[in-house]
Structures are given as C-alpha cells and as structure tokens.
Design a protein around this motif. Sequence first.
Motif, PDB file in Angstrom:
ATOM      1  N   GLY A  55      -5.443   5.822  11.022  1.00  0.00           N
ATOM      2  CA  GLY A  55      -5.185   7.186  10.588  1.00  0.00           C
ATOM      3  C   GLY A  55      -3.767   7.426  10.139  1.00  0.00           C
ATOM      4  N   GLU A  56      -2.889   6.410  10.245  1.00  0.00           N
ATOM      5  CA  GLU A  56      -1.496   6.576   9.866  1.00  0.00           C
ATOM      6  C   GLU A  56      -1.218   5.913   8.520  1.00  0.00           C
ATOM      7  OE1 GLU A  56       0.828   6.904  14.145  1.00  0.00           O
ATOM      8  OE2 GLU A  56       0.733   4.954  13.145  1.00  0.00           O
ATOM      9  N   ILE A  57      -0.211   6.440   7.835  1.00  0.00           N
ATOM     10  CA  ILE A  57       0.236   5.880   6.564  1.00  0.00           C
ATOM     11  C   ILE A  57       1.725   5.592   6.677  1.00  0.00           C
ATOM     12  CG2 ILE A  57       0.389   8.238   5.633  1.00  0.00           C
ATOM     13  CD1 ILE A  57      -0.042   7.025   2.846  1.00  0.00           C
ATOM     14  N   LEU A  58       2.084   4.338   6.421  1.00  0.00           N
ATOM     15  CA  LEU A  58       3.453   3.854   6.591  1.00  0.00           C
ATOM     16  C   LEU A  58       4.094   3.603   5.236  1.00  0.00           C
ATOM     17  CD1 LEU A  58       5.840   2.486   8.247  1.00  0.00           C
ATOM     18  CD2 LEU A  58       4.550   0.349   7.972  1.00  0.00           C
ATOM     19  N   ALA A  59       5.347   4.024   5.078  1.00  0.00           N
ATOM     20  CA  ALA A  59       6.113   3.755   3.864  1.00  0.00           C
ATOM     21  C   ALA A  59       7.100   2.629   4.129  1.00  0.00           C
ATOM     22  CB  ALA A  59       6.858   5.005   3.414  1.00  0.00           C
ATOM     23  N   LEU A  60       7.035   1.564   3.310  1.00  0.00           N
ATOM     24  CA  LEU A  60       8.058   0.518   3.329  1.00  0.00           C
ATOM     25  C   LEU A  60       9.074   0.884   2.257  1.00  0.00           C
ATOM     26  CD1 LEU A  60       5.935  -2.781   3.502  1.00  0.00           C
ATOM     27  CD2 LEU A  60       6.898  -1.467   5.377  1.00  0.00           C
ATOM     28  N   MET A  61      10.293   1.149   2.674  1.00  0.00           N
ATOM     29  CA  MET A  61      11.319   1.606   1.738  1.00  0.00           C
ATOM     30  C   MET A  61      12.554   0.727   1.836  1.00  0.00           C
ATOM     31  SD  MET A  61      11.199   5.767   1.922  1.00  0.00           S
ATOM     32  CE  MET A  61      12.751   5.795   1.027  1.00  0.00           C
ATOM     33  N   LEU A 110       4.835  13.209   3.222  1.00  0.00           N
ATOM     34  CA  LEU A 110       3.419  12.938   3.483  1.00  0.00           C
ATOM     35  C   LEU A 110       3.214  11.726   4.385  1.00  0.00           C
ATOM     36  CD1 LEU A 110       1.896  13.485  -0.088  1.00  0.00           C
ATOM     37  CD2 LEU A 110       1.548  14.922   1.920  1.00  0.00           C
ATOM     38  N   PHE A 111       4.212  10.849   4.480  1.00  0.00           N
ATOM     39  CA  PHE A 111       4.072   9.643   5.291  1.00  0.00           C
ATOM     40  C   PHE A 111       4.232   9.976   6.770  1.00  0.00           C
ATOM     41  CE2 PHE A 111       5.312   7.926   1.151  1.00  0.00           C
ATOM     42  CZ  PHE A 111       4.388   6.905   1.002  1.00  0.00           C
ATOM     43  N   ASP A 112       3.491   9.230   7.589  1.00  0.00           N
ATOM     44  CA  ASP A 112       3.629   9.402   9.038  1.00  0.00           C
ATOM     45  C   ASP A 112       4.835   8.637   9.555  1.00  0.00           C
ATOM     46  OD1 ASP A 112       1.110  10.899   9.678  1.00  0.00           O
ATOM     47  OD2 ASP A 112       0.225   9.136   8.734  1.00  0.00           O
ATOM     48  N   LYS A 113       4.990   7.390   9.062  1.00  0.00           N
ATOM     49  CA  LYS A 113       6.076   6.537   9.526  1.00  0.00           C
ATOM     50  C   LYS A 113       6.792   5.934   8.322  1.00  0.00           C
ATOM     51  CE  LYS A 113       3.854   5.158  13.902  1.00  0.00           C
ATOM     52  NZ  LYS A 113       3.261   4.025  14.663  1.00  0.00           N
ATOM     53  N   VAL A 114       8.013   5.494   8.566  1.00  0.00           N
ATOM     54  CA  VAL A 114       8.782   4.823   7.523  1.00  0.00           C
ATOM     55  C   VAL A 114       9.460   3.597   8.119  1.00  0.00           C
ATOM     56  CG1 VAL A 114      10.795   6.298   7.927  1.00  0.00           C
ATOM     57  CG2 VAL A 114      10.560   5.087   5.757  1.00  0.00           C
ATOM     58  N   GLY A 171       9.985   4.212  12.440  1.00  0.00           N
ATOM     59  CA  GLY A 171       9.524   5.287  13.303  1.00  0.00           C
ATOM     60  C   GLY A 171       8.988   6.452  12.508  1.00  0.00           C
ATOM     61  N   GLU A 172       8.828   7.564  13.200  1.00  0.00           N
ATOM     62  CA  GLU A 172       8.298   8.758  12.569  1.00  0.00           C
ATOM     63  C   GLU A 172       9.239   9.245  11.472  1.00  0.00           C
ATOM     64  OE1 GLU A 172       5.347   9.898  13.399  1.00  0.00           O
ATOM     65  OE2 GLU A 172       5.106   8.472  15.041  1.00  0.00           O
ATOM     66  N   VAL A 173       8.667   9.754  10.408  1.00  0.00           N
ATOM     67  CA  VAL A 173       9.475  10.317   9.323  1.00  0.00           C
ATOM     68  C   VAL A 173      10.325  11.470   9.854  1.00  0.00           C
ATOM     69  CG1 VAL A 173       9.326  11.648   7.177  1.00  0.00           C
ATOM     70  CG2 VAL A 173       7.935   9.591   7.466  1.00  0.00           C
ATOM     71  N   SER A 174       9.758  12.232  10.776  1.00  0.00           N
ATOM     72  CA  SER A 174      10.474  13.392  11.310  1.00  0.00           C
ATOM     73  C   SER A 174      11.700  13.013  12.129  1.00  0.00           C
ATOM     74  CB  SER A 174       9.532  14.235  12.171  1.00  0.00           C
ATOM     75  OG  SER A 174       9.004  13.455  13.233  1.00  0.00           O
ATOM     76  N   GLY A 175      11.814  11.749  12.539  1.00  0.00           N
ATOM     77  CA  GLY A 175      12.944  11.349  13.379  1.00  0.00           C
ATOM     78  C   GLY A 175      14.053  10.633  12.643  1.00  0.00           C
TER      79      GLY A 175
END
Length: 644
Positions: A74-80, A257-261, A273-277
């Motif tokens: 259910g999670e979507i991760l961004a590799l940046m 929109l991403f959950d994690k990065v 971790g979380e995008v919000s953090g």
Amino acid sequence: MAAVQSSSSSASGPGPAATKDVAKVDLELGATTLPVNTTVHSLAWRDITVTVKDRETKLPKTIIDNVSGLVEAGEILALMGPSGSGKTTLLSALASRPTPGATPSHTNTLLLNGAPPSPSLFRKVARFVEQEDALTGALTVRETLSFASRLSSAGVSRREREARVDALLDAFGLRGQAETLVGTPLRKGISGGQKRRLGVASQLVTGPKVLFLDEPTSGLDSVAGWEVVRFLREVAKREGLIVVVSIHQPSTATFNLFDKVLLMSQGRMQYFGEVSGVAAHYEALGHPMPVHVNPAEFLLETVSTDFAADREAARGELDEMQRAWASSGRAADLAAAVAAAEEKGTGAALELETAEPKPSLPSVVLTLLHRGFVKSYRDVVVYGIRLAMYTGLAIMMGTVWLRLDATQESIIPFINAIFFGSAFMSFMACAYAPAYLEDYLQFIKEKRNGLCGATAMTVANFLVGAPYLFVFSLVFSAISYWLSNFQPTAQAFFTWVLWLFLDLLAAEGLVVLLTSIFPSFVVSLALVAFANGLWMSVDGFMVPPTILNVFYRYVFHFWDYQKYVFENMMVNEFSERVYSCATVGDGCQCMWQTDLADQCLIRGQGVLDQYGYKPGYMAKDVGIMMGIIVGYRIAGWIVLMLKK
C-alpha cells in the motif's frame, strides 16, 4: 513541512484544486477489478552494494554503497537523487535486474515478506516499467492493454478483462485515444506523455504485487506527471501494491503524493523515511527548508555537489550529512525494521500463490500470433515494404531477362537470372531487421516481467512470418518466371516457388539469429549483409563447386543454404530441357558438347555437368534446407533463452 506543502502545492502542481478529480478517480478505481494483493506484505533490502570496474583505473568502483530500505503493501516510495547518484542502478538491483559490468556484493539481501525470493517467484509478482518503454507501434492503446492482460493471466473472463482495460483507460486519461495506434515510423500515433502513461497501465493490467518504475514522469509536464503518480498512489492504497519509483525532480504536489522517500547522493543514503519527516531531519542538520520552495528541489540542491563553487568543501559537507544520517535515530529504526522483517521470515519458505493462473504455452503462442498478425498487416515496415521490394525486383528481373529463347546464347543469361533471383531475394531479407527489433525489445520486456518465454516467441515469430514469405515467393515467381521464359511447365514453376520459399525461410531465420545476438539495427544489418555476401560467394555460381577453394568448400559451402537453392534451381531449369546450337554456314557450333551435338542441340545436363550437379537429390536437399532453417531458429531460441 506542512507550511511548505500548503503554500507550494498550488504553484507547483494540481494540489488542492484537484480534490474533486481524486474523488472521481476513487470511483473509477472501484471498477478496475484489479486483483488485490493479499500475499506480499513487505519488500525490504539490506546493505545493497554494487561495484563496477573503473574504466580509467581498472579498479573496483562502488556505485551503490550499503543501501537499505523497507516498503510495505500500500506504500509508494520515491528514489531521489541528483544525476549519477545511483538511483536507477539501485532500482535495477531491487528489481533483480542485472546492471551491465556491475558486481553485486555478497552482502546483498533482498527480502519479500522477510524471506529471499527465488528468481522465478520474483518474476511472478514484480513488474518493471522502463523509462523508454518498449511498445508495439502498430497496436491501438486498447489492444496494447488487452494483449498484456492476456499474456499475464488465464483465469480472467473476457468481460472482466475488458472491464480492467476500460477502467485503466479512464484512470490514465487514455479513453479518447483507446482506438488510436501507439505509432509507427510511418504513422503518427499518441504523444510521448500518453505513451508513458500507457506503459505504466500495461504493467498494472497484469496484476503485479510489486511495481518498479524508472522515471515515469520524465518528459511529462507537471500536471501529467502528477496524474501518473496520483493514480499509482491510489491503486497502491486500494489494491495493496508495493510501488517503488525513481524520480528526478517532481513538483511539490507530486512529491507530497509519496509515502516514503529514499534520498541518495554518490551512491550513499542521505535519508530514508516518511516524506513528512524529511524537513525536520534537514532542519536538525542546520539546513532548514525554506517556505515557498519545492521540497524536492531543495533536497536535490542540498545533496548535489556538481555545481558547487567549492566542490571539496561541498563533498566534505555531504559526508557530514551522510554520517549524521547513519547515526540518526531514523537510520537505527530502519535497520531494526529490516532486521525484524528478516527475522520474521527466517526459516519459513515464501509461498505466494497468484490469484490468477498463468497462461499455458499454447495460449501464450496464440496471443503472440494474434498480436503478430495484427502488427504485420498494419505496419507496412514489417512486410508491406518488402512485398513492394520483391514485386519491383520481379518486374525488373522479368524485363531484363525478357523472353529468353531456348538457345545456347540464352544459357548463361538463364544461369545469371537463377543466381540473381535467388541470391537477391535472400539478401533483401535484411529489410526485416527493424521490424524484428521492435518484437525483440518487446520480448525482452515481457521476459523480464515473466510474461513470455523464448519458446513462445520463437514459435510465434516463425508462424507469423511463414505465410507472408510464401506469398512473396509466389508473387515474385508469378511475375519473373514466365517473363524470363524459364522451363514452361507447371511442375517446374512450383518447384521454383518451393526453393524460393525455403530460401526466404532460411534468410529470415538468419536475420532473427543475428539481430537477437546484436540487437542494433546498424550492426545487425551489416552482419546480415556480410553473411549474405559470403553465401553468394560460395554457393556455386561465382566459382563452380568443382574448383572451389578447399577451405571454403568444406567450411562454408555445404551449409550455405543458397548453395542448395542455386543447385536445385539449376537442375529444375536444365535437367529436362534442350537448347539449340548456333548455326555457322551449313553446320552448327555447340558451346556445350553433349550426345545431341549431331542434332545441333545441347542437352541441359551438359550445362549441369560443369557444376557437378545431377538430378535425383531434391528430397535430400529439401531435408538439408529444413535442417538449416530449423537450425537457425534453434540457435535464435538459445540466444533468447540466454538473454538476461
């Protein structure tokens, strides 16, 4: 971070104004009927390290250095990361795809539900969307999704499959282009952005549980990029998918929109971790995120040294940030979460049953046949141009060698015509290379995603091409054979057609083999041309087999398919025919002395004797030709089997 999101989203992407659109897609998703993931709960990796040999120093060079992570269903991760940071290499490593020249470290650990998956299992549950996705240009958008669905599952009814396709067309904004061709070199199709969305949709329709995407928003405007990632997020939440996306510089709305990065620089982790953090993490390091700035741009600028005025100082600062991350509580929590997932999966075999059974080999072959025939009659590059070429060649040959008489003056022109007709028909098969390259790239994508194997590809490719090659042989012969006045019997005509057909089958098999080994248009074309030049030189026309160099006779001549074509066409023309000699005054002069010289005639066998040809070996030679044809296809099948 909240301030950044609220203040920047409207400026950098659709943001809150698109709330109604999101609700609309939620309704659309209710009808997708995509299989819900209830088996793959997590994807974790620990200490992923990839090294390559440096081209200059020839020493090992680490391009991915001890990278770990964990993504749950259910999670979507961004590799940046900046260009060259290693995000695409990491994505390939996570997707179990080889990196050319790379050596994975023995400490690599990739876990599915806490246990290392087998390669075959991983192919069943994971899909990869390339940055430049291979699509069949002659198919419509709807057909592309439909064929992908047919290759992936056997237990889906036609109505359910159509419902999935319709829902994906709506969700990706492709409903208006459903009946539009993807696009061929000669026929304009959908836009680049629409192709990118279609590539993602064609993998989602196969019902994956883990989805990897390499730069899915590259080349798209901010709104189109947001739409793609928004739908990926929604389908991940609804169907429980694990989605990992490499992305370069998303807009603020897309980034949120991403959950994690996972942020990388120079192959090392800077944050996970979380995008919000992420804002709080960099604020603690003394790099507060400014208001009214795209957070993705801020992160990339923070971990990039490419344009720094003092690169040494920038690298030192980057090392400090990396060490700060490695010693942070978030890094410790990540290591503990990966260890917990691994411990939970230890000793338990990972058993994942797909909700839908995979199609059988005959079913896959039939699907590829259907797709191949659709492509063959829509895309003139595949066979249409070749038909025009062969027709033009037949007219040229028939009018140059026009109505040759059964006289000794016509014997050498007949021999030349036989060589020209067979050799150049074979040579012009190189025109098949660009069409096969598209099929090859499609096959590689489908093989990596577990949808198609080498056997199905080889069988379908042969069966699609054979009827067209027979038509080519018949059309060419119907025009050139009678115009040139070869032996005028139905049996001789259809014997000629048979050998021309076998010639083309062998030539196309050679094109398939060499193009599979070297999947480059220029390289494969050069090799096919070289091979045909060799076959022409040793087939018996340039130098009769009776005096051919021993090396070429025994190394190449006997498995040169053009040799058997030329020999049997010669036998077909000369073994049952007689030719009149030239009259000189009251007598005659025969260029070939045979038992009919006293009648001022030349028996055709006398011509054949100069080449060492005799009738009666047609059945054996057909068998040899079939062996060569099958041999080329088996060799091509082996190459496709070995392709990674």
